[in-house]
Scaffold this motif. Sequence first.
Motif, mmCIF file in Angstrom:
data_model
loop_
_atom_site.group_PDB
_atom_site.id
_atom_site.type_symbol
_atom_site.label_atom_id
_atom_site.label_comp_id
_atom_site.label_asym_id
_atom_site.label_seq_id
_atom_site.Cartn_x
_atom_site.Cartn_y
_atom_site.Cartn_z
ATOM 1 N N ILE A 168 0.847 -1.203 0.000
ATOM 2 C CA ILE A 168 0.000 0.000 0.000
ATOM 3 C C ILE A 168 0.878 1.248 0.000
ATOM 4 O O ILE A 168 0.643 2.195 -0.749
ATOM 5 N N ASP A 169 1.924 1.219 0.850
ATOM 6 C CA ASP A 169 2.818 2.384 0.931
ATOM 7 C C ASP A 169 3.502 2.647 -0.409
ATOM 8 O O ASP A 169 3.676 3.802 -0.816
ATOM 9 N N ALA A 170 3.919 1.582 -1.075
ATOM 10 C CA ALA A 170 4.658 1.737 -2.330
ATOM 11 C C ALA A 170 3.750 2.169 -3.477
ATOM 12 O O ALA A 170 4.218 2.693 -4.484
ATOM 13 N N ASP A 171 2.472 1.936 -3.317
ATOM 14 C CA ASP A 171 1.538 2.231 -4.404
ATOM 15 C C ASP A 171 1.270 3.729 -4.479
ATOM 16 O O ASP A 171 0.985 4.375 -3.482
ATOM 17 N N THR A 172 1.362 4.287 -5.687
ATOM 18 C CA THR A 172 1.168 5.737 -5.831
ATOM 19 C C THR A 172 -0.302 6.104 -5.975
ATOM 20 O O THR A 172 -0.690 7.239 -5.776
ATOM 21 N N GLU A 173 -1.118 5.141 -6.331
ATOM 22 C CA GLU A 173 -2.525 5.464 -6.583
ATOM 23 C C GLU A 173 -3.366 5.509 -5.314
ATOM 24 O O GLU A 173 -4.399 6.164 -5.267
ATOM 25 N N ILE A 174 -2.957 4.767 -4.302
ATOM 26 C CA ILE A 174 -3.764 4.724 -3.083
ATOM 27 C C ILE A 174 -2.886 4.880 -1.859
ATOM 28 O O ILE A 174 -1.664 4.690 -1.913
ATOM 29 N N SER A 175 -3.513 5.255 -0.748
ATOM 30 C CA SER A 175 -2.785 5.271 0.517
ATOM 31 C C SER A 175 -3.680 4.662 1.584
ATOM 32 O O SER A 175 -4.890 4.511 1.388
ATOM 33 N N ALA A 176 -3.084 4.309 2.698
ATOM 34 C CA ALA A 176 -3.811 3.623 3.760
ATOM 35 C C ALA A 176 -4.994 4.437 4.252
ATOM 36 O O ALA A 176 -5.996 3.894 4.724
ATOM 37 N N ASP A 177 -4.906 5.756 4.139
ATOM 38 C CA ASP A 177 -5.982 6.609 4.650
ATOM 39 C C ASP A 177 -7.226 6.589 3.778
ATOM 40 O O ASP A 177 -8.278 7.073 4.180
ATOM 41 N N ASP A 178 -7.071 6.060 2.569
ATOM 42 C CA ASP A 178 -8.233 6.019 1.686
ATOM 43 C C ASP A 178 -9.298 5.041 2.181
ATOM 44 O O ASP A 178 -10.440 5.092 1.744
ATOM 45 N N PHE A 179 -8.913 4.134 3.074
ATOM 46 C CA PHE A 179 -9.823 3.067 3.457
ATOM 47 C C PHE A 179 -10.536 3.375 4.763
ATOM 48 O O PHE A 179 -9.973 3.974 5.680
ATOM 49 N N PHE A 180 -11.780 2.991 4.825
ATOM 50 C CA PHE A 180 -12.466 3.020 6.111
ATOM 51 C C PHE A 180 -11.792 2.011 7.037
ATOM 52 O O PHE A 180 -11.346 0.944 6.581
ATOM 53 N N ASP A 181 -11.751 2.306 8.306
ATOM 54 C CA ASP A 181 -11.112 1.388 9.252
ATOM 55 C C ASP A 181 -11.804 0.025 9.265
ATOM 56 O O ASP A 181 -11.166 -1.013 9.422
#
Lengths: 303, 300, 442
Positions: free
Chosen positions: C130-143
């Motif tokens: 997830i960290d390496a991915d430029t399109e998404i980040s961990a904060d995009d997801f609901f907990d």
Amino acid sequence: MALQTKHRPGPLARKEAWEGRLYILPWLAGFLIFTIGPMAASIYFSFTKYSVLSGADWLGLDNYTKLFGADRLFGLTLYNTFYFVILSVPLNLFAAFLVALLLSVQVRGINLYRTLYYLPVITPAVASALTWGMLFSGDFGLVNAVLQALGLPTFNWLFNPKITKLVFVIMGLWGIGGSAIIFLAGLQNVPRVLYEAAGIDGANLWHRFRHITVPMMTPLIFFNLVLGIIGTFQVFTGAYIITAGGPANSTLFYVLYLYNNAFRFFKMGYASALAWVLFVIILVFTVIQLRMARLWVFYEAER
Amino acid sequence: MTQTRAEVPLTITGGRKRSVAGLSMSGLLTRLALYLFLSFVCLVLLFPNIWMISTSLKDSPQIFAYPPELIPAPFLWSNYLVAIQKFPFFLYLRNTLIVTGLATFGTVLSASLVAFGFARRRFPEREVLFAVLLSTMMLPSIVTLIPTFVLFTRLGWVNTFLPLTVPAFFGGGAFYIFLLRQFYLTLPYDYDEAAYIDGASSLRVWWEIILPFSKAPLAVITVFTVLSNWNDFMGPLIYMNKPHMRTLALGLQFFRDQRYTQWNYLMAASTLTLIPVLILFFAAQRYFMEGILLTGLSGR
Amino acid sequence: MTKQLSRREFMRNAGLAGTGLALAACAPVAQDGAMDDGSMMAEKQTAYIFDYDPTGTDAWVEADQLFIEYFTEKYPDYEIIREQAPWAGFTEKLLTSIAGGSEYDVIYGYWQWLPLFIENNVIGPLDDLIDADTEISADDFFDYAKETIEGETYGLAWFISGWLHWYNLSAVNEAGATTPKEMNVNGDWDYDAWYQFAKEFTSEQDGVPIYGYEMGSGRSVSVYVMLAWAWGTEQWNDDFSASIMDNEENVALWKWIQQFYLEGLTPLPGSSTTEQPISYTNGRSMATMAGQWYTRTIVQDGAPDLFDIGMVPFPTGPSGQYSVAALNSFYFSSSPGNVDPAWAWYKERSFSEAAASIYASIGGGRFPSIKRVAPATVYEWEDTEVYEAIRPILRTYRTSPKESEWINTYWNVAWDEMVLGTRPVEEILGQLAEESTALVNS
């Protein structure tokens, strides 16, 4: 019996022995190629912690000591299984024999009846599962409806730990078609000459049944008994599909518990230990059967 | 002794017309009572199948109607059409026929030879090996599933029909061998002996004496083998990765997912699946039921 | 005689040799073979997926097809090889394949296995990907969409069930009673109101009972937890070292549940796996609990033709109002052969906008896992206001380390005993807590 064979002299014995080995060779080869390896592997696994997801770790006797010492369910599942075996095996054997006698009668249309009696055996287990729920449901099941109409007490058959095992015994009776067919095939191999000889002696129906039919059928009674015990100790499908071992573990039979360990808890090592303990139990019962067989099983061609 | 030997075959093959038991049970009433009893037991035994067929013709809401309804309203014969379109029914049927056909042929052939060895040839290791044979049935197959799969993987047999058919040619399993052995042991040895004295080989004895007298047990194990291969679900599941190699028993599993079972289609497909076995059984019957027993109601 | 003996000996030795050979042939295949395959495939990048086979469920089959088309078009250089199994036999197929040396980059998950998969190093955390991915980040997801164990995320749900009550709106209107939904809006929808509802709507019609509530699913640990949260408790302490099933709150809650069974407000379970003809959808129980996947069952059983469908969140308990998010995720291999195609597939399949709309037809989409994807509904009788009310109170269930064994061996048995009322609840839960604690520490 009249047809006892006498022993043959020895010169051909060696040829006969080699022929014998040759005839059983397909099985022996298959056993060595396909069967013994997996069996040996499972013995090995029984001494390991083996999740299948990764390699097996040697544990020594731990699985076995846990099984006999700490595992409360080992005893419970053994109890459930013995309970089922003790009721189910004799009942099924007796019922199958009766059904075979009934179906051996030669009347018009009997072929259709024979087919219909065998139908439950052919029916896929997933398909019968729904029906059993319907039949034995406490609220609306047909069984309770019949009991109520007769003024008898009703039960919640599948959710009363005291009677769920009995329900499985009853359901087991639907599967007697298989054993019955074996008996049926055997009944026709009884040489008619024996009945005729008895007829001349003026023996009545019961005597003929008791002294000709039953002795001639003993090899197959023996077969169904041995197979009944081997198979019933491994009872699985019904409990797996219908109750999943419940309620309150009352239908948690030994092999269902073993299956759970293998494929639900990923404890293949422990499951293997359970399997080999069951193997020994069944072996003991079978050896007893084989020993006792000498007293009551009559072989026309015993050599 | 010699007299008996000469007589026995004649009696068995030719003596079926007369009611040997000579019972006076041929009265109309007795027969009626018999039919009634047969039908009653039949009805009880068949209830699951009747329910199964009824369910196969219902629409989804009616399946769990309350109180349960036996008669479908309306009769949805189309369920059968839908069911066979849910998975490639005829392809799976073809695969099932191939596997079952080969496995049955292999089992009947090899089991009858092996059983002949165990029942009618003496050799020193016989009892021990027979005990070993029986013991192979005593270990739950759940724990040998993984190593067996690994074995076939190493042989390169995964994704072929070989794991489901080749082992059948190696005796076909203890059950069938044991069953045939028991039948063979009920045949008097005098037949074989007479043939051996005439100089026959043991293979000829097997072919010309044992097999003809064993039509009934052979028919029985044919039915059993067909049935067990026909309904085998675990074998095709683990050995076939390619969807086009699946069998009917596997197809039946596709009507249930994690949360929902399409009972009507499941029952329709199950009904279709069991019909071929039913026909086989009906046809095989004449082999295992030529004879009569002690009663023989001679009302034909 | 000597000849015979030696012959026998020969056979025995041959047998032993055969055994050794056969045993060696059965040893699990070393799991490094597939890696070579990966490096050899320089041209086309391949990912291996172990997936669920939805054959028979038409909507799902169609969705799968659409998705594959979408994926191949977007990533022409990636090849996806899927091995699929039906739900029956799914584990057997997976375990035998793994033992046979198959390596999968992505595995269709089942939450009860998660701890075992991690323990055996079959699957790995997604955080680095997830960290390496430029399109998404961990904060995009609901907990609530994350399957997290000890701070690491192993699953990002592709399908989320938010659990709620379904009630027979027609019956409530006929009785002239306040609907649970109105009660919820007014703040009166609590556990007492739930109990009163069940009591009021339990009746008899032509000699057969109609139940006020169908409680059966409460036996599922991941559903029960929702009630426990409302009562201020859970099944385990914080670090899973001890069961707290015998605490005051759990005992009180079990007693509260037990009255439904003992007073006949809910049907006794007749069997655990076979469907029951007493259900919400045929009007034989007036309410039940389920996730929004239940919409499919409701339609298939024809319930909307029989009565109006009512929906409401679970009631407020002494400690608040919660709904459990039941997750379906894919898991990612701990040593993937080909990360790029595998991660592309994982991402697209689990939380792309395309997947959300493609898989809405099988019941997903109501509770998206990613914030920028809009919720989707399918049927006009679905109450979107209720979905809106549930989203803020969604939480995920924490999976215990020996989930499957615990449920099958201890939890289900305790629940059955509670239903049967054979022993006092305190005693049942005391034993359950003791055995559960022993299990997680063994």
